[in-house]
Design a protein around this motif. Structure first.
Motif, PDB file in Angstrom:
ATOM      1  N   MET A  90       0.855  -1.680   0.080  1.00  0.00           N
ATOM      2  CA  MET A  90      -0.181   0.041   0.309  1.00  0.00           C
ATOM      3  C   MET A  90       1.284   1.359  -0.044  1.00  0.00           C
ATOM      4  O   MET A  90       1.849   1.311  -0.260  1.00  0.00           O
ATOM      5  CB  MET A  90      -0.588  -0.573   1.326  1.00  0.00           C
ATOM      6  N   LYS A  91       0.572   2.127  -0.027  1.00  0.00           N
ATOM      7  CA  LYS A  91       0.882   3.352  -0.269  1.00  0.00           C
ATOM      8  C   LYS A  91       0.866   4.547   0.593  1.00  0.00           C
ATOM      9  O   LYS A  91      -0.125   4.241   1.883  1.00  0.00           O
ATOM     10  CB  LYS A  91       0.634   4.297  -1.891  1.00  0.00           C
ATOM     11  N   PRO A  92       1.740   5.302   1.151  1.00  0.00           N
ATOM     12  CA  PRO A  92       1.774   6.166   2.397  1.00  0.00           C
ATOM     13  C   PRO A  92       0.064   7.569   1.940  1.00  0.00           C
ATOM     14  O   PRO A  92       0.339   7.842   0.219  1.00  0.00           O
ATOM     15  CB  PRO A  92       2.594   6.796   2.714  1.00  0.00           C
ATOM     16  N   LEU A  93      -0.517   7.473   2.832  1.00  0.00           N
ATOM     17  CA  LEU A  93      -1.510   8.507   2.894  1.00  0.00           C
ATOM     18  C   LEU A  93      -0.488   9.687   3.755  1.00  0.00           C
ATOM     19  O   LEU A  93      -0.460   9.641   5.468  1.00  0.00           O
ATOM     20  CB  LEU A  93      -2.996   8.537   3.065  1.00  0.00           C
ATOM     21  N   ILE A  94      -0.666  11.295   3.021  1.00  0.00           N
ATOM     22  CA  ILE A  94       0.060  12.163   4.062  1.00  0.00           C
ATOM     23  C   ILE A  94      -0.822  13.099   4.257  1.00  0.00           C
ATOM     24  O   ILE A  94      -1.639  13.891   3.095  1.00  0.00           O
ATOM     25  CB  ILE A  94       1.651  12.839   3.962  1.00  0.00           C
ATOM     26  N   ILE A  95      -1.433  13.759   5.725  1.00  0.00           N
ATOM     27  CA  ILE A  95      -2.858  14.162   5.931  1.00  0.00           C
ATOM     28  C   ILE A  95      -2.083  15.615   6.689  1.00  0.00           C
ATOM     29  O   ILE A  95      -1.769  15.212   8.015  1.00  0.00           O
ATOM     30  CB  ILE A  95      -3.708  13.825   6.821  1.00  0.00           C
ATOM     31  N   TYR A  96      -1.213  16.815   6.589  1.00  0.00           N
ATOM     32  CA  TYR A  96      -1.210  18.038   6.828  1.00  0.00           C
ATOM     33  C   TYR A  96      -2.121  19.818   7.675  1.00  0.00           C
ATOM     34  O   TYR A  96      -2.818  19.554   6.142  1.00  0.00           O
ATOM     35  CB  TYR A  96      -0.382  18.287   6.893  1.00  0.00           C
ATOM     36  N   SER A  97      -1.902  20.009   8.285  1.00  0.00           N
ATOM     37  CA  SER A  97      -2.581  21.523   8.199  1.00  0.00           C
ATOM     38  C   SER A  97      -1.068  22.227   8.569  1.00  0.00           C
ATOM     39  O   SER A  97      -0.460  21.794   9.235  1.00  0.00           O
ATOM     40  CB  SER A  97      -3.376  21.524   9.222  1.00  0.00           C
ATOM     41  N   SER A  98      -1.463  23.533   7.644  1.00  0.00           N
ATOM     42  CA  SER A  98      -0.217  24.513   7.651  1.00  0.00           C
ATOM     43  C   SER A  98      -0.423  25.571   7.514  1.00  0.00           C
ATOM     44  O   SER A  98      -1.308  26.263   7.204  1.00  0.00           O
ATOM     45  CB  SER A  98       1.301  23.975   7.096  1.00  0.00           C
ATOM     46  N   TYR A  99       0.135  26.519   8.220  1.00  0.00           N
ATOM     47  CA  TYR A  99      -0.292  27.670   8.209  1.00  0.00           C
ATOM     48  C   TYR A  99       0.418  28.460   7.646  1.00  0.00           C
ATOM     49  O   TYR A  99       0.274  30.590   7.102  1.00  0.00           O
ATOM     50  CB  TYR A  99      -1.244  28.603  10.020  1.00  0.00           C
ATOM     51  N   THR A 100       1.228  28.783   8.309  1.00  0.00           N
ATOM     52  CA  THR A 100       2.639  29.369   7.753  1.00  0.00           C
ATOM     53  C   THR A 100       3.878  28.968   6.598  1.00  0.00           C
ATOM     54  O   THR A 100       4.988  29.650   6.781  1.00  0.00           O
ATOM     55  CB  THR A 100       3.958  29.536   9.256  1.00  0.00           C
ATOM     56  N   GLY A 101       3.303  27.683   6.590  1.00  0.00           N
ATOM     57  CA  GLY A 101       4.952  26.902   5.602  1.00  0.00           C
ATOM     58  C   GLY A 101       5.637  25.976   6.585  1.00  0.00           C
ATOM     59  O   GLY A 101       5.906  25.134   5.131  1.00  0.00           O
ATOM     60  N   THR A 102       6.082  26.004   7.583  1.00  0.00           N
ATOM     61  CA  THR A 102       7.197  24.903   8.003  1.00  0.00           C
ATOM     62  C   THR A 102       6.574  23.979   7.959  1.00  0.00           C
ATOM     63  O   THR A 102       7.235  22.640   7.614  1.00  0.00           O
ATOM     64  CB  THR A 102       7.101  25.633   9.475  1.00  0.00           C
TER      65      THR A 102
END
Length: 161
Positions: A1-13
């Motif tokens: 299977m493949k990875p899933l990347i879920i993220y939240s970023s407000y300033t870009g870091t």
């Protein structure tokens, strides 16, 4: 299977770390952003801080089906020692969670506070297992070793289903 990347970023870091992970490990990547009143308030006032550039990208948190993905990578910036509301809302709405392995990471200036512990509890409540936790502070990001450890852990899980 493949990875899933879920993220939240407000300033870009967090965005930069998520993109590095995606480029190194493949899979799919989803950026989420909360548009609730508190988030809009934070974004409004952050724009007027000369040192802070606030991102406008991302979709509102919604249902994401994890079936067909493994491992799951969840990243968040830290707000006052806690994960962003967008990530917390997204975790609450995840489906196909049972037995999934999750690696979490938090980006922060110095101290992630209770971010990783909070995410771990919410992930466990959805029937998933935390298979790695990473705190990326400003010094660690500049050094680059934590990103390498994070990517190494994702690859390790990807090769051992």
């Amino acid at each position: 299977m493949k990875p899933l990347i879920i993220y939240s970023s407000y300033t870009g870091t967090t965005h930069q770390i998520a993109v590095q992970v995606h480029e190194a490990c493949g899979g799919e990547i989803i950026e989420v952003k909360s548009w609730d009143l508190m988030s809009r308030f934070f974004m409004f006032f952050s724009r007027y801080s000369p040192e802070m550039q606030v991102r406008n990208d991302g979709i509102p948190p919604g249902t994401i089906d994890l079936s067909g993905y493994d491992p799951i990578v969840i990243g968040t910036s830290v707000w006052m020692g806690k994960p962003t509301s967008a990530i917390r809302k997204t975790i609450a709405a995840l489906t196909g969670c049972s037995g999934k392995r999750v690696i979490i990471f938090a980006t922060c200036g110095e101290d992630p506070g209770t971010t990783l512990a909070t995410l771990s509890q919410e992930i466990a409540a959805k029937g998933m297992t935390v298979a790695g936790q990473f705190s990326l502070d400003a010094a660690g990001i500049a050094d680059g070793t934590v990103q390498k450890d994070l990517i190494g852990r994702i690859r390790e899980l990807g090769s051992n289903p």
